[in-house]
Design a protein around this motif. Structure first.
Motif, short mmCIF file in Angstrom:
data_model
loop_
_atom_site.label_atom_id
_atom_site.label_comp_id
_atom_site.label_asym_id
_atom_site.label_seq_id
_atom_site.Cartn_x
_atom_site.Cartn_y
_atom_site.Cartn_z
N LEU A 43 -4.14 -4.48 12.20
CA LEU A 43 -5.41 -5.05 11.77
C LEU A 43 -6.10 -4.13 10.76
O LEU A 43 -6.63 -4.59 9.74
N ASP A 44 -6.07 -2.85 11.02
CA ASP A 44 -6.65 -1.88 10.10
C ASP A 44 -5.92 -1.91 8.76
O ASP A 44 -6.56 -1.87 7.68
N LEU A 45 -4.60 -2.03 8.79
CA LEU A 45 -3.82 -2.11 7.56
C LEU A 45 -4.14 -3.38 6.79
O LEU A 45 -4.21 -3.38 5.55
N LEU A 46 -4.33 -4.47 7.51
CA LEU A 46 -4.71 -5.74 6.88
C LEU A 46 -6.03 -5.59 6.14
O LEU A 46 -6.16 -5.99 4.97
N GLN A 47 -7.03 -5.03 6.80
CA GLN A 47 -8.33 -4.82 6.16
C GLN A 47 -8.21 -3.95 4.92
O GLN A 47 -8.75 -4.29 3.85
N LYS A 48 -7.53 -2.84 5.04
CA LYS A 48 -7.43 -1.89 3.94
C LYS A 48 -6.65 -2.46 2.76
O LYS A 48 -6.97 -2.19 1.60
N SER A 49 -5.63 -3.27 3.04
CA SER A 49 -4.83 -3.87 1.96
C SER A 49 -5.66 -4.86 1.15
O SER A 49 -5.59 -4.88 -0.08
N ALA A 50 -6.46 -5.69 1.85
CA ALA A 50 -7.32 -6.63 1.14
C ALA A 50 -8.35 -5.91 0.29
O ALA A 50 -8.65 -6.33 -0.84
N GLN A 51 -8.88 -4.82 0.82
CA GLN A 51 -9.86 -4.04 0.07
C GLN A 51 -9.22 -3.33 -1.12
O GLN A 51 -9.78 -3.30 -2.23
N GLN A 52 -8.06 -2.72 -0.89
CA GLN A 52 -7.41 -1.95 -1.95
C GLN A 52 -7.06 -2.82 -3.15
O GLN A 52 -7.30 -2.42 -4.31
N TYR A 53 -6.51 -4.01 -2.90
CA TYR A 53 -6.05 -4.86 -4.00
C TYR A 53 -7.07 -5.93 -4.40
O TYR A 53 -6.82 -6.72 -5.29
N LYS A 54 -8.22 -5.95 -3.70
CA LYS A 54 -9.30 -6.91 -4.00
C LYS A 54 -8.78 -8.35 -3.92
O LYS A 54 -9.02 -9.17 -4.81
#
Length: 502
Positions: A393-404
């Motif tokens: 879940l944390d990786l999901l959040q960070k991936s969406a944020q990183q790549y916008k």
């Protein structure tokens, strides 16, 4: 609906007690009443014995209040007060004192070292041992005791959350494994993650009137997507509207042996309201698409069996790519051309489009604002894996944020990660939707909504909710085993009508 951490839930309780104002014992009474209301609807046979195991804290206090209320509803109730700790909460003691002396309600202590009492095989076992206050694994005697309770063959229910389950982190210790869990005010984050499915069972929740101002003012990155959240997004149509106002969607889909994916996705585009649809597919699919979906236009790729080149993108208002595409070398070149020339057009990426991006390490080329719809394995190929569901879940959040970008990680309680860091868990859908083509339908719905001008965030939330709602409508008549992806498409009209009427 926001989903709070265990700490925030305790703060919410305290705020309600301080500002309503209400005594904590009376708030516990509300909680017990909500549980009993649910219980009466679910288990109305008064001949079935009910056995409640209570701990010494507030979760045990809930259990004692439930025992008293079920007694007044003429259930045969037995309570075991487990001496897990010498510290007994004030509300636990007060509810213990409220058990009427004249009743035939049996309340027996169970000290450490005691055997699990014999339980009638037809009984309902209610777990009220430990609540949200637990922060470390259960060990020793009481861990073994809970494991023995898990061996009970009858119905097992947990009040608020299963004992031993951590509400907002991975649980590594012993946990009571419930068939049903009834929670207060809002679901716990742990309920929504696959690793806890066997612990939580079928879960429900109900409001107990906790402080609404606190809920509004307190931030949380996690939300539970309900009808009330998506209904305001639904756009209405005027009397003199025409097809040109509802967008022209382009699907790049299909390959030899996989044209069904293009058909399913195309039908979903049109059933979701797009004014026009063009499907760009290899030449082998021309007759199939013209015959199977006469409402759509077809653009034929020069390659006979696979996607290899882009059509002119100028006239399209949104593009969906990936369904049944394949991963041939010339298809990879076609994807390269798409990512180079897409510009700012709204884009949905699914299936082999995602697999190609992962294989070519093109994540940084994904246009900002795009919607990705990976299943768990596709997500891992794109962004890596993690040791547990909370880390994922944390990786999901960070991936969406990183790549916008917007990432819709498909599954039970499909998770929608927004570029701003929020995650919305869907409340619709059922296991029958775990069937080939279901994802193609979702891609069509999302592409259609984008083509009609819905902002990406609204398209994600509305599209995922409608997809699940249509699946639920299909399951009502077909069940889970017989449900097909095309059945989901067939129910989209009723799903839209259901949203409008709600």
């Amino acid at each position: 609906m926001k989903i709070f951490s265990a700490t925030q839930i305790r703060e919410l309780d305290a705020c309600t007690i301080a500002h309503e104002p209400i005594a904590s014992i009376d708030l516990m009474e509300r909680a017990a009443s909500a549980f009993v209301h649910w219980f009466l609807e679910k288990f109305d046979d008064r001949d079935i014995p009910v056995v409640i195991f209570c701990g010494p804290g507030n979760n045990g206090g809930d259990g004692l209040a439930v025992a008293r209320m079920l007694l007044y509803e003429f259930y045969n109730v037995q309570v075991f007060c487990c001496e897990i700790s010498k510290n007994q909460s004030a509300d636990y003691l007060e509810n213990l004192s409220k058990i009427p002396d004249y009743s035939n309600l049996s309340v027996l202590p169970l000290a450490e070292g005691a055997e699990v009492p014999p339980l009638p095989p037809q009984a309902i076992l209610i777990d009220a041992l430990l609540g949200t206050g637990i922060s470390r694994p259960i060990e020793g005697f009481w861990a073994d005791f809970i494991q023995k309770l898990n061996q009970f063959s009858g119905t097992k229910i947990s009040i608020d959350l299963p004992s031993g389950l951590i509400a907002d982190a991975t649980t590594t210790g012993t946990t009571f494994c419930a068939d049903y869990t009834f929670s207060f005010e809002m679901p716990k984050l742990a309920f929504l993650l696959p690793e806890n499915a066997s612990r939580v069972g079928e879960w429900s929740y109900a409001s107990i009137g906790l402080d609404s101002n606190f809920i509004v003012q307190t931030a949380s990155p996690y939300h539970y997507l309900t009808l009330a959240d998506v209904k305001p997004f639904l756009q209405s149509r005027t009397k003199f509207a025409h097809k040109g106002q509802f967008g022209h969607a382009l699907l790049i889909a299909g390959s030899q042996g996989m044209m069904g994916a293009a058909l399913l996705s195309g039908r979903a585009v049109l059933r979701s309201g797009a004014g026009l649809l063009t499907i760009h597919a290899p030449a082998c699919g021309y007759v199939i698409l013209q015959t199977g979906l006469p409402e759509a236009m077809v653009s034929s790729d020069r390659h006979h069996f696979n996607f290899s080149e882009l059509p002119d993108l100028e006239k399209y208002t949104a593009i969906g790519v990936g369904c049944g595409l394949g991963q041939k070398d010339f298809t990879v070149r076609g994807m390269d051309e798409l990512l180079t020339n897409i510009g700012s057009k709204p884009l949905v990426l699914d299936a082999d489009a995602l697999n190609i991006i992962a294989a070519q390490s093109w994540q940084s080329r994904i246009p900002a604002g795009s919607i990705l719809t990976p299943h768990p394995k596709e997500f891992s190929r794109l962004f890596g894996d993690a040791p547990d569901d909370f880390a994922r879940l944390d990786l999901l959040q960070k991936s969406a944020q990183q790549y916008k970008i917007y990432i819709i990680r498909k599954g039970a309680n499909t998770a929608i990660a927004l570029p701003g860091g929020q995650v919305w868990f869907n409340s619709t859908g059922n296991p029958g939707m775990a069937t080939g083509g279901s994802g193609d339908v979702l891609t069509g719905i999302l592409t259609s909504l984008l083509a009609q001008g819905y902002p990406a965030e609204h398209a994600c939330k509305l599209g995922v909710f409608l997809h699940g709602m249509a699946g639920d409508l299909a399951a009502e008549s077909l069940g889970h085993e017989a449900l097909l992806a095309s059945d989901i498409v067939d129910q989209l009209g009723k799903a839209f009508q259901g949203l409008k009427k709600a």
